[in-house]
Design an enzyme around this catalytic site. Structure first.
Site, PDB file in Angstrom:
ATOM      1  N   ASP A 126      -7.188  -1.232  -4.232  1.00 41.29           N
ATOM      2  CA  ASP A 126      -8.199  -0.858  -3.240  1.00 41.29           C
ATOM      3  C   ASP A 126      -9.134   0.218  -3.781  1.00 41.29           C
ATOM      4  OD1 ASP A 126      -6.964  -2.608  -1.441  1.00 41.29           O
ATOM      5  OD2 ASP A 126      -5.688  -1.031  -0.635  1.00 41.29           O
ATOM      6  N   ASP A 176       0.857  -1.190   0.000  1.00 38.54           N
ATOM      7  CA  ASP A 176       0.000   0.000   0.000  1.00 38.54           C
ATOM      8  C   ASP A 176       0.891   1.237   0.000  1.00 38.54           C
ATOM      9  OD1 ASP A 176      -2.445  -1.375   0.096  1.00 38.54           O
ATOM     10  OD2 ASP A 176      -2.388  -1.500   2.274  1.00 38.54           O
TER      11      ASP A 176
END
Length: 168
Positions: free
Chosen positions: A142, A124
């Site tokens: 995401d 991430d």
């Protein structure tokens, strides 16, 4: 030339989400050297967005943290099962918004699944915040999943069945 079917829209969404996710991860991890960033290091990109290197060992919002190989395998199996169910739903979808939403979710899930298979965790990079209040770190996968869910909700709330298709 015939117009694109709902299934085509979904397939396009899945391929685009997967490709953009993996491309962004390759560029940030290896092109810009994020793989060597120390925990807590950040690059201020926008007033509401910092670039960070965060490894997520769980699923959404780091739920169900997986450290041992067995729990990583369980998350991989669960993700693969979800992708299969969504792909079956996409195959039978007749509305473009629904199909595109499913495709974005599938592509995002596959992007994170690739990370989990390669690294045992998900990379991430995008830290969204409002002032000093940080919400979560995420990646392109995401974002695609979130956009896909929004499209599914729009389809549920606003889709109109064709005339004569009412349940009997």
């Amino acid at each position: 030339m015939k117009p694109l079917s709902a299934r085509d829209w979904g397939l396009f969404g899945a391929i685009a989400a997967l490709a953009l996710d993996q491309l962004s991860k390759a560029v940030l991890l290896y092109g810009f050297g994020f793989a060597q960033m120390a925990p807590g290091d950040r690059i201020i990109a926008l007033p509401f967005l910092d670039l960070v290197m965060a490894w997520n060992r769980g699923i959404s919002f780091s739920l169900f943290w997986a450290r041992e190989w067995f729990s990583v395998l369980l998350l991989i199996a669960f993700s693969a099962a979800v992708v299969i169910v969504l792909a079956i739903w996409l195959w039978n979808a007749t509305r473009r918004v629904l199909a595109l939403g499913l495709g974005l979710i599938i592509g995002g899930a596959l992007g994170n699944l690739v990370d989990r298979v390669i690294y045992g965790r998900v990379a991430d990079f995008f830290d969204l915040h409002l002032g000093e209040r940080h919400f979560f770190a995420c990646n392109v996968a995401d974002v695609a999943i979130t956009c896909g869910v929004v499209l599914l909700l729009c389809d549920i709330l606003f889709a109109r069945e064709p005339a004569g298709a009412a349940a009997s």
